[in-house]
Design a protein around this motif. Structure first.
Motif, short mmCIF file in Angstrom:
data_model
loop_
_atom_site.label_atom_id
_atom_site.label_comp_id
_atom_site.label_asym_id
_atom_site.label_seq_id
_atom_site.Cartn_x
_atom_site.Cartn_y
_atom_site.Cartn_z
N ASN A 260 46.14 16.31 24.57
CA ASN A 260 46.99 15.97 23.42
C ASN A 260 47.36 17.20 22.59
O ASN A 260 48.52 17.46 22.32
N VAL B 39 53.55 9.13 21.78
CA VAL B 39 53.88 10.49 22.19
C VAL B 39 55.34 10.80 21.85
O VAL B 39 55.65 11.90 21.36
N HIS C 297 49.50 19.85 24.41
CA HIS C 297 50.92 19.48 24.45
C HIS C 297 51.61 19.77 23.12
O HIS C 297 52.70 20.37 23.09
N MET D 146 48.42 11.06 17.88
CA MET D 146 48.57 11.04 19.33
C MET D 146 47.72 9.90 19.89
O MET D 146 46.92 9.31 19.16
N TYR E 212 46.62 13.02 28.39
CA TYR E 212 48.01 13.07 27.95
C TYR E 212 48.97 12.84 29.12
O TYR E 212 50.01 12.18 28.97
N LYS F 135 53.25 10.76 29.70
CA LYS F 135 54.49 11.56 29.70
C LYS F 135 55.67 10.70 30.14
O LYS F 135 55.55 9.79 30.93
N SER G 106 41.74 9.52 22.13
CA SER G 106 41.16 10.23 23.27
C SER G 106 39.67 9.99 23.46
O SER G 106 39.03 10.66 24.25
N SER H 241 41.59 21.74 23.30
CA SER H 241 42.16 20.47 23.74
C SER H 241 41.29 19.86 24.82
O SER H 241 41.00 20.50 25.82
#
Length: 252
Positions: A11, A135, A14, A114, A248, A252, A117, A7
């Motif tokens: 992303n 998300v 999680h 997601m 990420y 949240k 990135s 990761s």
């Protein structure tokens, strides 16, 4: 059961941690670069393997890890999970096909959208509210899939012949040079202050400090971890300027 993952921006971490905890709240999750990863995998028969999709392919670090530990996979039951910004094709299938060669049993595949990135490209960028909704949607999917798995039903996303053709023709052949090995294209500008954070975070050990400034080697796996964390936005890969440091934690 064990969850393992590569990761860069959080992303995939999680997604794997959430999925594994919903299936078995006593199971652990560890990054693929963990020094004890081989020992950990030897003690677990069921593995949930997660990674980010790169041009409908698997990061070379993940492919390398599987091939370099070929004897490890015999008899293992593996569920492949890939995260994507837009299009995944058969990224779970790419890993599944390699693992099968080494005797693994593929339980299924899951491909989850997601937030994008790629920090040095404006393509696919969305505002923070849109990414938070992405998300939330991903979390709902993971919750549904976890319930299916607890009932013995594994999704098979990315594993079919149709998915294989879509991934191959949709992206993989077009971007073959970007995904057939590690890249030497990581760029570190004069804005670098030599703080060493990128060295600490790079899963490949691909960055060194020379004369007070970070210098890249030729083994970048394109995870975008250093780019998303650099305090001076001094590192780029596919583009020439950091447009957003995608983590990420922001969503949240």
């Amino acid at each position: 059961m064990i969850g393992i993952y590569l990761s860069g921006t959080g992303n995939t971490k999680h997604c794997i941690e959430k999925l594994v905890s919903l299936i078995d709240d006593k199971a652990r999750c560890v990054p693929i670069e963990d020094p004890q990863i081989i020992h950990t995998l030897e003690r677990n028969d069921t593995i949930i393997l997660g990674y980010p999709t790169q041009f409908s392919n698997v990061p070379f670090m993940v492919r390398d890890f599987i091939r370099n530990n070929a004897s490890l996979w015999m008899g293992k039951k593996i569920f492949c999970v890939s995260t994507m910004g837009l299009f995944s094709g058969d990224s779970t299938g790419c890993t599944a096909r390699i693992l099968k060669k080494y005797g693994a049993e593929i339980l299924g595949g899951l491909q989850i959208k997601m937030p994008d990135s790629v920090c040095d490209s404006k393509l696919l960028k969305k505002d923070i509210d849109e990414n938070r909704q992405i998300v939330k949607n991903a979390d709902k999917r993971i919750e549904k899939v976890a319930e299916q798995i607890r009932n013995g039903k594994y999704p098979q996303e990315g594993l079919s012949l149709t998915a294989h053709v879509k991934g191959l023709l949709g992206q993989r052949l077009w971007f073959y040079r970007k995904t057939n090995g590690y890249t030497d294209k990581l760029k570190i500008s004069a804005a670098c202050i030599g703080c060493g954070l990128c060295i600490k975070e790079c899963p490949m050990g691909n960055i060194q400090i020379k004369n007070g400034r970070a210098v890249s080697g030729d083994r970048c796996t394109m995870c975008y971890r250093c780019i998303s964390l650099c305090p001076e936005k001094a590192i780029t890969l596919l583009g020439n300027q950091v447009t957003e440091q995608c983590r990420y934690e922001k969503y949240k």
